[in-house]
Structure formats: structure tokens, C-alpha cells
Design an enzyme around this catalytic site. Structure first.
Site, PDB file in Angstrom:
ATOM      1  CD  GLN A 257      -2.943   0.784  -0.006  1.00 61.87           C
ATOM      2  OE1 GLN A 257      -3.171  -0.356  -0.402  1.00 61.87           O
ATOM      3  NE2 GLN A 257      -3.446   1.838  -0.617  1.00 61.87           N
ATOM      4  CG  HIS A 260      -0.879   2.496  -4.327  1.00 60.61           C
ATOM      5  ND1 HIS A 260      -0.970   2.429  -5.684  1.00 60.61           N
ATOM      6  CD2 HIS A 260      -1.450   1.351  -3.871  1.00 60.61           C
ATOM      7  CE1 HIS A 260      -1.570   1.296  -6.037  1.00 60.61           C
ATOM      8  NE2 HIS A 260      -1.868   0.626  -4.952  1.00 60.61           N
ATOM      9  CD  GLU A 325      -8.409   1.968  -1.182  1.00 59.25           C
ATOM     10  OE1 GLU A 325      -7.422   2.395  -0.533  1.00 59.25           O
ATOM     11  OE2 GLU A 325      -8.499   2.072  -2.415  1.00 59.25           O
ATOM     12  CG  HIS A 326      -7.158  -2.165   0.160  1.00 60.39           C
ATOM     13  ND1 HIS A 326      -6.615  -0.918  -0.055  1.00 60.39           N
ATOM     14  CD2 HIS A 326      -7.577  -2.608  -1.045  1.00 60.39           C
ATOM     15  CE1 HIS A 326      -6.702  -0.628  -1.357  1.00 60.39           C
ATOM     16  NE2 HIS A 326      -7.278  -1.628  -1.978  1.00 60.39           N
ATOM     17  CG  ASP A 359      -4.809  -4.242  -5.446  1.00 59.23           C
ATOM     18  OD1 ASP A 359      -5.870  -3.860  -4.924  1.00 59.23           O
ATOM     19  OD2 ASP A 359      -3.685  -4.068  -4.924  1.00 59.23           O
ATOM     20  CG  HIS A 418     -49.999  18.193  -5.649  1.00 57.44           C
ATOM     21  ND1 HIS A 418     -49.475  19.420  -5.952  1.00 57.44           N
ATOM     22  CD2 HIS A 418     -48.977  17.297  -5.813  1.00 57.44           C
ATOM     23  CE1 HIS A 418     -48.185  19.288  -6.275  1.00 57.44           C
ATOM     24  NE2 HIS A 418     -47.865  18.008  -6.197  1.00 57.44           N
TER      25      HIS A 418
END
Lengths: 427, 427
Positions: A257, A260, A325-326, A359, A418
Site C-alpha cells: 500500500q 502507491h 479501503e482494504h 487489485d 395536487h
């Protein structure tokens, strides 16, 4: 990596929140710049895009549209072993995403009928980053769900490289997925072009795909005029591990991770002080061997953290607050713990499911809500490319039966026209 | 109402687009004001909300939180006939929305397992407008799907009236739906309070509900920090009718939309020039009898339009381009045409299903994408209160089999730490 012992903390969640503050990414200058770019593209269309490529990317291209023959050629010339991997990955993604369709339903009682009709969004745009990170996996993860949903027109836009060309692997993946409408352009300008159209690019109804700060800000600005997939922040992995976990594996996963992005966070939550120390050591050792050592080192320094907790329930409490996220469950019987997961994008189960399995290959989507947004967002899916229409039918008989109630409701809200719309039918 | 004859136009869709341009609503001053309000609430929390109510709404309240006893009392005191209508409407909404759940799925091949886990969003906020339009139907349409989804905590926020109180019908509807956390505050400040929290109000993960320009702009600004339902623009109804349609009914239905807002659009698309003329006349006659005659007149003047087309296919072409919030098929066999509907929020079928049937009672949701956004948005639903988590499991055996492919993919993207996360497991 810092080790933070939560075992004697009274309010562990507030400590976790404090430790994990990441820099707000949205800057005023970015906002202003992006606004000007959008105005420029709205006004000058193709010309603006070509000028921006020349000025910012130092590339001059003749046409914004990539020739269909070039896309086909890239596919034919791609490394054959890699093509096999792409194909198998695409098949896996397809299989998974075919499960994700809204059910069409029909509550038909004769005199009254309510139906949910499901249709694909007609035209969508995919933004695929270029530069140092042209990822064919991003093409698969966006184009396959769109195709499974039945989207008729998919326009892909991506910044060209220094030679004014699109990365060959991107083209090959696009061809494989049946995407043959590809345009050259990057950053906020590309997002504006997809949203509002130019002479060359027909506007789309929804924009998906990752991007840098400028892309994210542009997506925020066009949101509402078109739909977008989600707003992403910096990404993260959180590993829950105990004394039986292998520190080498855990460290390697944290670092995958970290490579990245300097703002990526890698977090270990463990019940074992011993493991905490070993992982810290392993991270330091393994860091040196990485090709992206500079980025990974900064990420680990900035947002690498190890929380030591009292017991496994506390580990999940921390994880649900972070909403990663993960999430990797590096535990012997991971399925025993799945009910404890409340907020997470994707969960990787057990010691032999590191993040890259998802991934690239398993079939689930790798576009996942980041930075705690898994509390409300979901991974990208087939649903994102579908839309629903409600269909309501009342017979004269049914309306006769219900009319007084509907009229009462409308009048209570002061919406007398209405009420009249019902009354006139019975005058 | 203007009658526009499209029968001799070559490019009917471009004429339609031009005629239906509505004023862009977003103003720079609004944006700046909203930004300042959000900053104020983030900094001064409760104090900011109380001060804004005093300054803007001329109301001083002691507490931001509505007492639970007051909510219960409003329910007990509400008009009993109306309560019966509320209950029946709620039941209908519940029945419809129970069909809207993401399917949990489990692709279990033993060595490999992929699962989609579905969970409710834990805490959501509902913004309910007050002032001249406190609509209990809005409470039902937002709270019921949230409850059906299983949301644990629902916080409702609404501006108080001149006496510092919430409209009794709003309270009664909230009690009926099981919403007992109610706060006083309106406009952009209320949205900021839900998104970021104050001393009294715990922040939520998603904000739903309609509102004015300030509310919409605040929702746009907090989007990403929390999720929102959708960004709404001015609303519209589009009626498709032929020579057999009753001009009285069509006119009444157009006007029921027109009374909402000066920027609301009422559009008739018809194959019958004769009907076009009759509806125009009827609209003028019926207008005078309305209680909201001023608003409706302006709406009709601004955005009331009748398109005459050659045939029914062209009518649907026009409708799909406009992508109306409400589409009425005032046709004898409406179900014969349903496949022609590509873009629409809710379709009302036949002469005895005027829009109010869906606004109040049938069970479908009345929060529907407006201003052409039905090309990409869907009506509010149970799905909006759920989120999905992907779960991925590979056994050691499966990873052994697939590892080389995943490593190849990672290396092709230059993400070598991703490749290493796999490799280390087999060193």
C-alpha cells in the site's frame, strides 16, 4: 512505523482518530485553477484541450481521438502472456459483477400495479490516468462493470505520453473490453470535456475513474450536472493480525500500500505486542528492497502506524472506526470474524489473500472507497452503471377507492392543485 | 403556455433543448455565503446554529433538540383521519421498498471464495424543509426506506416556525416512522451540522432530503465528507397525450406541478394539435381557481410548453431527451409503450394515475431526479441506505496456482511491492 499501545487507553477511538488525521487535500488554489479550466473547456472546447496539452504536458497532438486501428494494433502487439492474464482477470471480473444487478420487480395487483424498471445509463466516460501510472487494471475494473450493465457507449479519456501516444497496455485492455472510443486529454480538462462535451467529444452522463487532486476537484465540480463514481481521498490498508501471523507477510502487505502514494496509510492493528515489534523491524528491512523506496518510506513515516489492542473485539472496533479501503484479516479462521466487520471496502481473508489478489485478479472491484468513506460508499459495481425508473398504475376503480385519502394528504400540505388533479377526474 | 410545433423541424431534439433551457440556479453569492456558513458551524457549532436562527429566522430557542415527549404528544394529537392516511401511505411505501435490497451473494468454490456483504449505513441525517412547506410526506419518503434498510440512527433536522416549534404533522410523521432524534435548524447551517457535528448533534454519514438553493449548495459542498442522496434542480412533469386524452385532466396535472415553484416546468407532448389548443385553454381557465395562483402562473409563463409531434415515437424521443422527473402516459394502453421509456424518474400510467398518486400514496418514492438527471440518477430507495463490502478469500493452494499471473500483472504496472507481497509468501 510508530507503535501506539491502546491497551491502557480509556477512549481508544478518539486516540485512533487523532493519530490518523491525514492532511486535507483540497486546496484553495487547486479549486480556483480547476474552475478556470472548466470554464475554458466549456468555452473553447477542443481548442482548450489541445492548448492545455501543449502548455502543461508539452505534447502536441493532431487529433484528440485515438484511431481505431491503433487500438486494434496495440491489442495485437501486446505481450501474449500478459494478454492471457488480462483475459483471465477480465473473465473473473465479469463473473463477479454479473451478480450485481438491481432486480426488476413487479407488484401487480390488477387494479394497482407498481414496477421497478432497470435500464443501463446510456453513455459513460472513464478517466484513466497516464503519466507514471498507466494502469490497465483500471480499464478492466471500470469498463467491465459498465459492459455487464449494458452501457451502450463508453468513452475513455487519458493523457498521452511524451510522444503523444496512449500506453499500449491501456489500449490493449480497452480493446479487450470493447471500448473503442478513446480520447487524449488529462486532468481537470478531460473531466470537463466528458461532462460538457467538445466538438470531438460527445458529453457523457456519468464519469468514473481515479485521478490526482485536479481530477478529483473537477469531478466534485461537475457532480450534479453528470453523475460521478465517488470522490476518493488517499488510500489505505489495515491489517488485523494476532500472535500467529507471519510478520514478513504482514510487512510486505503494508508496504504494497505504501508504494502507491506518500499519503497512503498502512496500519496494523494487533493483539500481540511481540508481533508489533517484529513487523516494525520487517518493514524497515523490506523497505530498502523496494523499487519505489522513496514514496514508500515517506508513506510509512507519515501514516504508518501499529496499534496494539487488548483483544480481537477491540481490533475490530478500531477497524470499523477507520473504515479502511482494504482490510486484511491475517487470522487463522477469518470467516469466524466476518460478522464483526461493519465498515470496510474490501476484506482480504487469511494469510494467503494479500491485497494484490483483489487489485488484479480475483474478480471483485479494486475501485474502493478510501479514507474512511466505506462508512457510506461501496466498491464500484454494476449497479453504478444502471438506473431505476418507478412505474405506477392505478385503475379508475382503484383511484375511486383511494381518492379521498390522497386529496386529504395533499390539502394537509397546502398543495391544492395536487388535490384538484384528483378531484377533476370525478367532477 | 406556448405551443411549439415540431412536425416540420428537422432536428427536433435541439429545438427541445433550446426551448427548455432553465436558468442556472447556482449563483456565486450563494456559494460564498454557504461556504462561510459551513466554516461558522464547524468552528462555533451549537452557538452558530442558535445565532443563525436568531438572525435569519427571528426565532430564539432554548435547545436545539426537540423533546421526545413533544414528538409523542404531536402524534397523539394529530387529526385521526389524517393519521389513518399517514399509516396506510407508510405501509404502501414499506411494501414497495422492501423489494429494494442488494442481494448478498457468495461465490464459494472452496479454494476461492468471493462474497458481497450488505450492511446498512449506521447513521443518516434527514433534512426536512419547514417554513411555508412543511411536508409530512417528505418524512415518510426518506425515513421509511432508511428504516427498511436497517439504519440504526436517523437524525431529522428541520427549521422551526415563528414560535420556535416544529410543525405538528412533521413530528407525527416522524414518530410514526420511529424517528425520535429531531433537531431545530434550517438551511446550509443544518446541513453543516449534520455533516460535521456540533455539541448537540452527532455527525451522520449520509444526508438526504430536499431544500432550497442554500441547502442544495451546502449538500454539494459537504459531498465527499459524507454521502448525499442527490443534487436536485427545479422539478418538472411531462405528459404524453393523444387525441383521446381528456384536456381537463391533462391541464390539471400540468398545474399540479406548476404550483410547486416558479421554476417548475410543465410540458405536454402530443400528437394532436387539437388537444394542444384545448389544453392551453384549460390551463388558463383552471389557473384562476388555484390557491397558489401566483406561483403557478409564473411557472406556466416561464416553463409551460406544449410540443406537437408527428407520431408517438417522436413523443418518446422528446421525453427521453428531457428525462423528466414525472412522466405521465395519458394513453389508452400505457403498458404498450413502456419499452419506449429510456430516461424518466417515475412513470404514471394511464388517465387515472395522476402524479399525486405517487407523491403521497402508492408506495414508490417521491424523491425523484429532476431537471434531466434521470439520465443518470434514480429515485431514492432502500439501496441508498445500504452499503456493500467485497470479501475475497484465496486458499494457499489457489494462490500457489495463480501467483505468477498476479505477479506478472503487478510488475507490468510497475508496482513491485505488490508483486513482492505475493512472492514473500513463497520464499
Amino acid at each position: 512505523m510508530n507503535i501506539v499501545d491502546l491497551r491502557n487507553e480509556k477512549n481508544i477511538l478518539s486516540v485512533v482518530k487523532e493519530k490518523l488525521q491525514r492532511h486535507g487535500n483540497k486546496l484553495n488554489e487547486v479549486e480556483k485553477l480547476v474552475e478556470n479550466i472548466i470554464i475554458d473547456v466549456k468555452e473553447n472546447k477542443d481548442k482548450a484541450l489541445l492548448r492545455m496539452m501543449k502548455d502543461f504536458d508539452k505534447v502536441e497532438v493532431e487529433s484528440l481521438k485515438v484511431d481505431k486501428e491503433d487500438i486494434k494494433k496495440a491489442y495485437e502487439n501486446v505481450d501474449k502472456d500478459f494478454l492471457e492474464v488480462l483475459k483471465e482477470s477480465k473473465d473473473n471480473i465479469e463473473k463477479y459483477h454479473k451478480n450485481q444487478k438491481y432486480s426488476h420487480f413487479d407488484m401487480d395487483e390488477g387494479r394497482k400495479r407498481l414496477t421497478q424498471k432497470v435500464t443501463p445509463i446510456e453513455r459513460v466516460g472513464l478517466y484513466i490516468p497516464g503519466g507514471k501510472s498507466p494502469y490497465p487494471s483500471t480499464v478492466l475494473m471500470n469498463a467491465v462493470p459498465a459492459k455487464v450493465a449494458g452501457v451502450k457507449e463508453i468513452a475513455l479519456i487519458t493523457p498521452p505520453n511524451k510522444e503523444g501516444k496512449v500506453n499500449e497496455n491501456i489500449l490493449a485492455a480497452a480493446y479487450l473490453c470493447g471500448v473503442d472510443e478513446i480520447y487524449l486529454s488529462g486532468g481537470a480538462g478531460a473531466i470537463a470535456a466528458l461532462a460538457y462535451g467538445t466538438e470531438t467529444i460527445k458529453p457523457v452522463y456519468k464519469i468514473c475513474g481515479p485521478g490526482n487532486l485536479f481530477v478529483a476537484e473537477a469531478k466534485r465540480k461537475v457532480y450534479g450536472d453528470v453523475d460521478i463514481d465517488m470522490l476518493a481521498g488517499p488510500s489505505e490498508v489495515l491489517v488485523i493480525a494476532d500472535e500467529k501471523s507471519d510478520p514478513k507477510f504482514v510487512a510486505a502487505d503494508l508496504l504494497s500500500q505504501a508504494e502507491h502514494d506518500e499519503n497512503a496509510a498502512c496500519i496494523l492493528v494487533t493483539t500481540s505486542e511481540d508481533l508489533a515489534g517484529k513487523v516494525k523491524e520487517e518493514v524497515n528491512n523490506q523497505l530498502k528492497e523496494l523499487s519505489k523506496v522513496d514514496i514508500a518510506t515517506k508513506s510509512v513515516e507519515n501514516y504508518g502506524i501499529i496499534f496494539v489492542v487488548d483483544n480481537i473485539d477491540e481490533a475490530f472496533e478500531v477497524s470499523n472506526e477507520i473504515a479502511p479501503e482494504h482490510l486484511e484479516l491475517s487470522l487463522e479462521e477469518p470467516f469466524d470474524y466476518i460478522d464483526k466487520v461493519q465498515n470496510a471496502g474490501t476484506v482480504f481473508m487469511g494469510e494467503y489473500t494479500p491485497e494484490p489478489v483483489g487489485d488484479y485478479f480475483a474478480g471483485s472491484n479494486h475501485t474502493i472507497p478510501t479514507s474512511g468513506k466505506a462508512k457510506f460508499y461501496s466498491p464500484l459495481s454494476t449497479y453504478d452503471f444502471l438506473k431505476r425508473t418507478s412505474i405506477v398504475y392505478y385503475s379508475k376503480e382503484e383511484l375511486t377507492k383511494q381518492k379521498d385519502k390522497i386529496i386529504k394528504f395533499a390539502n394537509k400540505e397546502g398543495l391544492t392543485a395536487h388535490a384538484k388533479a384528483i378531484e377533476r377526474r370525478f367532477e
